[in-house]
Motif scaffolding. Sequence first.
Motif, PDB file in Angstrom:
ATOM      1  N   GLN A 194      -4.694  59.593  57.446  1.00 42.74           N
ATOM      2  CA  GLN A 194      -4.445  58.830  56.223  1.00 42.74           C
ATOM      3  C   GLN A 194      -2.966  58.867  55.855  1.00 42.74           C
ATOM      4  N   ALA A 195      -2.349  60.025  55.992  1.00 36.82           N
ATOM      5  CA  ALA A 195      -0.926  60.162  55.665  1.00 36.82           C
ATOM      6  C   ALA A 195      -0.064  59.334  56.606  1.00 36.82           C
ATOM      7  N   MET A 196      -0.578  59.026  57.794  1.00 40.40           N
ATOM      8  CA  MET A 196       0.127  58.170  58.752  1.00 40.40           C
ATOM      9  C   MET A 196      -0.042  56.690  58.418  1.00 40.40           C
ATOM     10  N   GLY A 197      -0.830  56.396  57.368  1.00 36.93           N
ATOM     11  CA  GLY A 197      -1.102  55.010  57.016  1.00 36.93           C
ATOM     12  C   GLY A 197      -2.350  54.465  57.670  1.00 36.93           C
ATOM     13  N   GLY A 198      -3.178  55.362  58.210  1.00 33.51           N
ATOM     14  CA  GLY A 198      -4.348  54.928  58.963  1.00 33.51           C
ATOM     15  C   GLY A 198      -5.664  55.023  58.228  1.00 33.51           C
ATOM     16  N   GLY A 199      -5.652  54.916  56.922  1.00 31.05           N
ATOM     17  CA  GLY A 199      -6.890  55.033  56.158  1.00 31.05           C
ATOM     18  C   GLY A 199      -7.933  53.998  56.528  1.00 31.05           C
ATOM     19  N   ARG A 200      -7.487  52.805  56.965  1.00 32.29           N
ATOM     20  CA  ARG A 200      -8.413  51.746  57.343  1.00 32.29           C
ATOM     21  C   ARG A 200      -8.661  51.691  58.847  1.00 32.29           C
ATOM     22  N   TRP A 201      -8.025  52.593  59.585  1.00 32.69           N
ATOM     23  CA  TRP A 201      -8.243  52.635  61.027  1.00 32.69           C
ATOM     24  C   TRP A 201      -9.645  53.161  61.338  1.00 32.69           C
ATOM     25  N   ASP A 202     -10.115  52.871  62.530  1.00 34.57           N
ATOM     26  CA  ASP A 202     -11.390  53.419  63.000  1.00 34.57           C
ATOM     27  C   ASP A 202     -11.277  54.937  63.135  1.00 34.57           C
ATOM     28  N   THR A 203     -12.412  55.613  63.040  1.00 32.88           N
ATOM     29  CA  THR A 203     -12.420  57.074  63.120  1.00 32.88           C
ATOM     30  C   THR A 203     -11.888  57.603  64.454  1.00 32.88           C
ATOM     31  N   SER A 204     -11.902  56.784  65.481  1.00 36.69           N
ATOM     32  CA  SER A 204     -11.382  57.215  66.781  1.00 36.69           C
ATOM     33  C   SER A 204      -9.869  57.398  66.767  1.00 36.69           C
TER      34      SER A 204
END
Length: 294
Positions: free
Chosen positions: A271-281
């Motif tokens: 999330q801190a990388m900006g990946g809150g909407r990314w897939d769990t993989s």
Amino acid sequence: MSVNVTFIGLGVMGYPMAGHLARAGHKVTVFNRTVSKARDWTQEYDGKACDTIAEAVAEADFVMTCVGADPDLRAVYLNENGIIANAPTHAILIDHTTVSAEVTDVVAKAAHDRGQDFMDAPVSGGQQGAENGKLTIMCGASQEAFDRAKPLLDCYGKAVTRMGEAGKGQLTKMVNQIAIAGLVQGLSECLYFAEQSGLDQEQVIDVISQGAAQSWQMENRSPTMIEGKYDHGFAVNWMRKDLDICLTEARHRGITLPVTALVDQFYADVQAMGGGRWDTSSLLARLRKLGNLE
């Protein structure tokens, strides 16, 4: 036999799930907080959209919900303009949201007090499973309510199982999320190790997927993980919500889940990388970033 079904919550899961019910010939009424989404649904499927929950559930034999989290569930079920106060007493209320055992108990009791049956029926399979009608559905309900509801759930479920009385479905979904968290982290580490060791990752997966290491995550997520593509699937933000439910329930039961707690923190890094909407993989993206920092 066609029945009156109301579906509340037309997100990436609920939208196609309601569509499967309509295609099966049921009389489907939909409600969504964003009214335009419900109107769009009626342009694609045969059914009716309502502007209020009270209107949508007034004649329902079954009410399905697929909303966001505990507060959303309380709002749609327990409000005076919500489901329980306005649905018929013979209605079976079925919730597909992944929520806490606590709020499930509250809603189930409120429905029971009004003479309605309540089923917690969280799902696994993601957006793809919803669209293809191939979800795994974990149900907590009386046997009678389950038997009446199962033909409807079969419209979008490949495996529909009664786990016990109300609440048992959510506990089973917690088990599911605990297992996934460990599996995805393990898969991320194996792919990263292969990458850093100069191995052909696709060839590695082709070999090890024929043996004991095989899993759904490996079969369905390794290709996009290798390519670094995460704009699909079950979002990290939602996984953290689910893992918080798991860890909270574990604390209530005096259970320690060290791997789950650790992976939850890894998802916080994503999330801190900006990946809150990314897939769990996307746990692999975290490992690649850490490697670049060394």
